[in-house]
Design a protein around this motif. Structure first.
Motif, PDB file in Angstrom:
ATOM      1  N   VAL A 215      58.832  14.678  43.593  1.00 18.30           N
ATOM      2  CA  VAL A 215      59.969  13.850  43.973  1.00 18.30           C
ATOM      3  C   VAL A 215      59.429  12.543  44.535  1.00 18.30           C
ATOM      4  CG1 VAL A 215      62.021  13.671  45.407  1.00 18.30           C
ATOM      5  CG2 VAL A 215      61.351  15.887  44.492  1.00 18.30           C
ATOM      6  N   LYS A 216      59.862  11.443  43.946  1.00 19.19           N
ATOM      7  CA  LYS A 216      59.411  10.114  44.379  1.00 19.19           C
ATOM      8  C   LYS A 216      60.328   9.597  45.491  1.00 19.19           C
ATOM      9  CE  LYS A 216      57.570   9.257  39.829  1.00 19.19           C
ATOM     10  NZ  LYS A 216      58.223  10.036  38.810  1.00 19.19           N
ATOM     11  N   PRO A 217      59.905   8.563  46.210  1.00 14.31           N
ATOM     12  CA  PRO A 217      60.710   8.042  47.327  1.00 14.31           C
ATOM     13  C   PRO A 217      62.108   7.569  46.907  1.00 14.31           C
ATOM     14  CG  PRO A 217      58.502   7.148  47.424  1.00 14.31           C
ATOM     15  CD  PRO A 217      58.595   7.917  46.150  1.00 14.31           C
ATOM     16  N   ASP A 218      62.281   7.138  45.655  1.00 11.59           N
ATOM     17  CA  ASP A 218      63.600   6.696  45.209  1.00 11.59           C
ATOM     18  C   ASP A 218      64.477   7.856  44.726  1.00 11.59           C
ATOM     19  OD1 ASP A 218      62.290   7.318  42.890  1.00 11.59           O
ATOM     20  OD2 ASP A 218      62.766   5.437  41.852  1.00 11.59           O
ATOM     21  N   ARG A 219      64.049   9.076  45.028  1.00 11.46           N
ATOM     22  CA  ARG A 219      64.741  10.322  44.702  1.00 11.46           C
ATOM     23  C   ARG A 219      64.753  10.644  43.212  1.00 11.46           C
ATOM     24  NH1 ARG A 219      69.760  10.279  48.953  1.00 11.46           N
ATOM     25  NH2 ARG A 219      68.465  10.355  50.797  1.00 11.46           N
ATOM     26  N   SER A 220      63.918   9.980  42.454  1.00 14.28           N
ATOM     27  CA  SER A 220      63.739  10.375  41.069  1.00 14.28           C
ATOM     28  C   SER A 220      62.703  11.497  41.058  1.00 14.28           C
ATOM     29  CB  SER A 220      63.271   9.194  40.219  1.00 14.28           C
ATOM     30  OG  SER A 220      62.017   8.744  40.654  1.00 14.28           O
ATOM     31  N   PHE A 221      62.654  12.263  40.001  1.00 17.94           N
ATOM     32  CA  PHE A 221      61.745  13.397  39.971  1.00 17.94           C
ATOM     33  C   PHE A 221      61.132  13.559  38.589  1.00 17.94           C
ATOM     34  CE2 PHE A 221      65.819  14.978  38.604  1.00 17.94           C
ATOM     35  CZ  PHE A 221      65.514  15.820  37.553  1.00 17.94           C
ATOM     36  N   SER A 222      60.044  14.288  38.553  1.00 15.18           N
ATOM     37  CA  SER A 222      59.428  14.708  37.300  1.00 15.18           C
ATOM     38  C   SER A 222      58.938  16.134  37.524  1.00 15.18           C
ATOM     39  CB  SER A 222      58.269  13.783  36.922  1.00 15.18           C
ATOM     40  OG  SER A 222      57.273  13.819  37.902  1.00 15.18           O
ATOM     41  N   PHE A 223      58.741  16.860  36.441  1.00 21.66           N
ATOM     42  CA  PHE A 223      58.255  18.225  36.595  1.00 21.66           C
ATOM     43  C   PHE A 223      57.313  18.587  35.458  1.00 21.66           C
ATOM     44  CE2 PHE A 223      62.163  18.561  34.161  1.00 21.66           C
ATOM     45  CZ  PHE A 223      61.873  19.488  33.172  1.00 21.66           C
ATOM     46  N   ILE A 224      56.430  19.525  35.763  1.00 25.18           N
ATOM     47  CA  ILE A 224      55.469  20.039  34.797  1.00 25.18           C
ATOM     48  C   ILE A 224      55.634  21.551  34.777  1.00 25.18           C
ATOM     49  CG2 ILE A 224      53.015  20.320  34.256  1.00 25.18           C
ATOM     50  CD1 ILE A 224      52.538  17.728  35.880  1.00 25.18           C
ATOM     51  N   THR A 225      55.763  22.122  33.590  1.00 24.28           N
ATOM     52  CA  THR A 225      55.867  23.569  33.468  1.00 24.28           C
ATOM     53  C   THR A 225      54.541  24.128  32.991  1.00 24.28           C
ATOM     54  OG1 THR A 225      56.683  23.394  31.198  1.00 24.28           O
ATOM     55  CG2 THR A 225      58.333  23.517  32.950  1.00 24.28           C
ATOM     56  N   LYS A 226      54.254  25.335  33.419  1.00 24.90           N
ATOM     57  CA  LYS A 226      53.024  26.023  33.026  1.00 24.90           C
ATOM     58  C   LYS A 226      53.398  27.314  32.319  1.00 24.90           C
ATOM     59  CE  LYS A 226      50.401  24.156  36.869  1.00 24.90           C
ATOM     60  NZ  LYS A 226      49.600  24.453  38.041  1.00 24.90           N
ATOM     61  N   ALA A 227      52.403  28.002  31.812  1.00 24.42           N
ATOM     62  CA  ALA A 227      52.630  29.296  31.157  1.00 24.42           C
ATOM     63  C   ALA A 227      53.015  30.323  32.218  1.00 24.42           C
ATOM     64  CB  ALA A 227      51.377  29.731  30.426  1.00 24.42           C
ATOM     65  N   PRO A 228      53.751  31.363  31.825  1.00 32.00           N
ATOM     66  CA  PRO A 228      54.111  32.405  32.796  1.00 32.00           C
ATOM     67  C   PRO A 228      52.865  33.009  33.433  1.00 32.00           C
ATOM     68  CG  PRO A 228      55.327  32.694  30.764  1.00 32.00           C
ATOM     69  CD  PRO A 228      54.321  31.621  30.512  1.00 32.00           C
ATOM     70  N   GLN A 229      53.048  33.637  34.581  1.00 28.30           N
ATOM     71  CA  GLN A 229      51.943  34.221  35.312  1.00 28.30           C
ATOM     72  C   GLN A 229      51.299  35.337  34.490  1.00 28.30           C
ATOM     73  OE1 GLN A 229      54.281  35.300  38.703  1.00 28.30           O
ATOM     74  NE2 GLN A 229      53.526  33.554  39.881  1.00 28.30           N
ATOM     75  N   THR A 230      49.992  35.475  34.626  1.00 28.81           N
ATOM     76  CA  THR A 230      49.239  36.466  33.866  1.00 28.81           C
ATOM     77  C   THR A 230      49.737  37.876  34.154  1.00 28.81           C
ATOM     78  OG1 THR A 230      47.320  35.004  33.967  1.00 28.81           O
ATOM     79  CG2 THR A 230      46.922  37.273  33.325  1.00 28.81           C
ATOM     80  N   ALA A 231      49.977  38.182  35.400  1.00 27.45           N
ATOM     81  CA  ALA A 231      50.445  39.527  35.763  1.00 27.45           C
ATOM     82  C   ALA A 231      51.772  39.842  35.084  1.00 27.45           C
ATOM     83  CB  ALA A 231      50.579  39.644  37.274  1.00 27.45           C
ATOM     84  N   TRP A 232      52.674  38.883  35.036  1.00 26.61           N
ATOM     85  CA  TRP A 232      53.970  39.104  34.389  1.00 26.61           C
ATOM     86  C   TRP A 232      53.773  39.368  32.896  1.00 26.61           C
ATOM     87  CZ3 TRP A 232      57.004  36.979  30.565  1.00 26.61           C
ATOM     88  CH2 TRP A 232      58.334  37.394  30.538  1.00 26.61           C
ATOM     89  N   LEU A 233      52.907  38.588  32.251  1.00 24.15           N
ATOM     90  CA  LEU A 233      52.645  38.781  30.824  1.00 24.15           C
ATOM     91  C   LEU A 233      52.013  40.146  30.551  1.00 24.15           C
ATOM     92  CD1 LEU A 233      51.271  35.227  29.975  1.00 24.15           C
ATOM     93  CD2 LEU A 233      53.442  36.178  29.202  1.00 24.15           C
ATOM     94  N   LEU A 234      51.093  40.560  31.407  1.00 20.42           N
ATOM     95  CA  LEU A 234      50.442  41.865  31.235  1.00 20.42           C
ATOM     96  C   LEU A 234      51.438  43.010  31.418  1.00 20.42           C
ATOM     97  CD1 LEU A 234      47.064  41.247  33.063  1.00 20.42           C
ATOM     98  CD2 LEU A 234      47.339  41.851  30.655  1.00 20.42           C
ATOM     99  N   MET A 235      52.264  42.923  32.443  1.00 17.41           N
ATOM    100  CA  MET A 235      53.247  43.983  32.676  1.00 17.41           C
ATOM    101  C   MET A 235      54.264  44.046  31.538  1.00 17.41           C
ATOM    102  SD  MET A 235      53.849  44.116  36.790  1.00 17.41           S
ATOM    103  CE  MET A 235      54.321  42.419  36.987  1.00 17.41           C
ATOM    104  N   ARG A 236      54.621  42.912  31.009  1.00 14.72           N
ATOM    105  CA  ARG A 236      55.553  42.877  29.873  1.00 14.72           C
ATOM    106  C   ARG A 236      54.909  43.505  28.639  1.00 14.72           C
ATOM    107  NH1 ARG A 236      59.723  38.566  28.059  1.00 14.72           N
ATOM    108  NH2 ARG A 236      60.534  39.726  26.312  1.00 14.72           N
ATOM    109  N   ALA A 237      53.630  43.201  28.394  1.00 16.89           N
ATOM    110  CA  ALA A 237      52.923  43.776  27.249  1.00 16.89           C
ATOM    111  C   ALA A 237      52.758  45.289  27.405  1.00 16.89           C
ATOM    112  CB  ALA A 237      51.562  43.115  27.083  1.00 16.89           C
ATOM    113  N   ALA A 238      52.557  45.742  28.643  1.00 16.17           N
ATOM    114  CA  ALA A 238      52.380  47.170  28.903  1.00 16.17           C
ATOM    115  C   ALA A 238      53.712  47.911  28.992  1.00 16.17           C
ATOM    116  CB  ALA A 238      51.601  47.368  30.196  1.00 16.17           C
ATOM    117  N   GLY A 239      54.794  47.177  29.162  1.00 14.45           N
ATOM    118  CA  GLY A 239      56.114  47.795  29.238  1.00 14.45           C
ATOM    119  C   GLY A 239      56.414  48.424  30.584  1.00 14.45           C
TER     120      GLY A 239
END
Length: 150
Positions: free
Chosen positions: A67-91
């Motif tokens: 969030v910049k001082p003029d209240r504008s914003f930007s965002f960066i997304t990343k890949a899901p967490q490794t633990a979540w991906l592993l648990m999903r793969a394992a069911g």
């Protein structure tokens, strides 16, 4: 306005949130986190949902919002967490309560490499070979109570 208020107002603020893909709404945690920084949460939700519409809805996406001082914003997304991906793969829903002793499920080496492909674009793994990323992911399986099978 005091000097400290001016100093706070002129700083760029960055913070992290875990937001479900294509399901961002101005409810907690998104709404309060953005509202206290003076950003309209509905604007963020529209942009985030549009950027993550190609991902399975509900997948938790680590997001870094600036969030910049003029209240504008930007965002960066990343890949899901490794633990979540592993648990999903394992069911499974949760990892083991006794890590390393109680193996609840198993995943194949193919699953490990598919997760490694997803995670290899994250800044933490940038520049590493796919095999090394896969070894890092395989090391995490033991703490979750997941066995790697061939």
């Amino acid at each position: 306005m005091s000097k400290s208020a001016k100093a706070v107002q002129s700083k760029t603020i960055a913070f992290k949130l875990l937001v479900p893909a294509a399901k961002a709404a101005p409810t907690p945690p998104v709404g309060p986190a953005l509202g206290q920084r003076g950003v309209k949460s509905i604007d963020f939700c529209k942009q985030f949902n549009d950027a993550t519409k190609h991902i399975v809805p509900g997948t938790p996406i680590p997001t870094r919002i600036t969030v910049k001082p003029d209240r504008s914003f930007s965002f960066i997304t990343k890949a899901p967490q490794t633990a979540w991906l592993l648990m999903r793969a394992a069911g499974i829903e949760k990892g083991s309560a006794t890590s390393g002793k109680d193996m609840q499920a198993s995943v194949s080496v193919k699953h490990i490499y598919e997760i490694a492909k997803i995670k290899s674009n994250d800044p933490g793994f940038k520049g590493l070979e796919l095999e090394k990323v896969a070894k890092c992911i395989a090391a995490q399986t033991r703490s979750l109570g997941i066995k790697v099978v061939l």
